[in-house]
Design a protein around this motif. Structure first.
Motif, PDB file in Angstrom:
ATOM      1  N   LYS A 138      31.418  38.073  41.575  1.00 31.39           N
ATOM      2  CA  LYS A 138      30.717  36.988  42.258  1.00 31.39           C
ATOM      3  C   LYS A 138      29.836  37.470  43.407  1.00 31.39           C
ATOM      4  N   GLN A 169      35.338  36.911  39.895  1.00 26.99           N
ATOM      5  CA  GLN A 169      35.261  35.477  39.598  1.00 26.99           C
ATOM      6  C   GLN A 169      36.559  34.745  39.941  1.00 26.99           C
ATOM      7  N   TRP A 202      39.512  40.313  45.627  1.00 21.07           N
ATOM      8  CA  TRP A 202      38.564  41.279  46.187  1.00 21.07           C
ATOM      9  C   TRP A 202      39.040  42.694  45.898  1.00 21.07           C
ATOM     10  N   ASN A 213      38.221  35.140  42.534  1.00 21.35           N
ATOM     11  CA  ASN A 213      38.260  35.163  44.001  1.00 21.35           C
ATOM     12  C   ASN A 213      39.090  36.295  44.594  1.00 21.35           C
ATOM     13  N   GLN A 253      33.858  40.828  45.213  1.00 23.32           N
ATOM     14  CA  GLN A 253      34.640  39.650  44.865  1.00 23.32           C
ATOM     15  C   GLN A 253      34.490  39.356  43.380  1.00 23.32           C
ATOM     16  N   ALA A 280      45.202  34.832  43.825  1.00 24.84           N
ATOM     17  CA  ALA A 280      43.997  35.427  44.424  1.00 24.84           C
ATOM     18  C   ALA A 280      44.385  36.671  45.195  1.00 24.84           C
TER      19      ALA A 280
END
Length: 86
Positions: free
Chosen positions: A29, A73, A77, A75, A71, A2
């Motif tokens: 997201k 999918q 950024w 997670n 963001q 992530a």
């Protein structure tokens, strides 16, 4: 992992009159609009919006620089800068 991604996210037009399009090669997201003082002034769910959703800033937003924190999918950024000039 992530926080790390090779995705390209593009914001256009810049400067914008308040309506922007966010294009990405992978689903997104969430989006946060952050002012220059670091305050989150708006959030929106982009889960079902596809790979190039349009996003309308509120009419009450002042002209100036803003950061868009997007963001993905997975997670991770990405932060982009946008200029609002109405």
């Amino acid at each position: 992992e992530a926080g790390i991604s090779n995705s390209d996210i593009n914001i256009y037009p810049v400067p914008s009159n308040g309506m922007i399009t966010i294009s990405s090669d992978e689903p997104m997201k969430n989006i946060q609009v952050i002012d220059v003082s670091g305050s989150i002034i708006m959030e929106a769910d982009l889960t079902s919006k596809g790979l190039a959703p349009s996003f309308q800033f509120p009419n009450s937003i002042e002209d100036g620089f803003y950061f868009l924190r997007i963001q993905r999918q997975d997670n991770s950024w990405e932060t982009k800068k946008v200029v609002i000039a109405k």
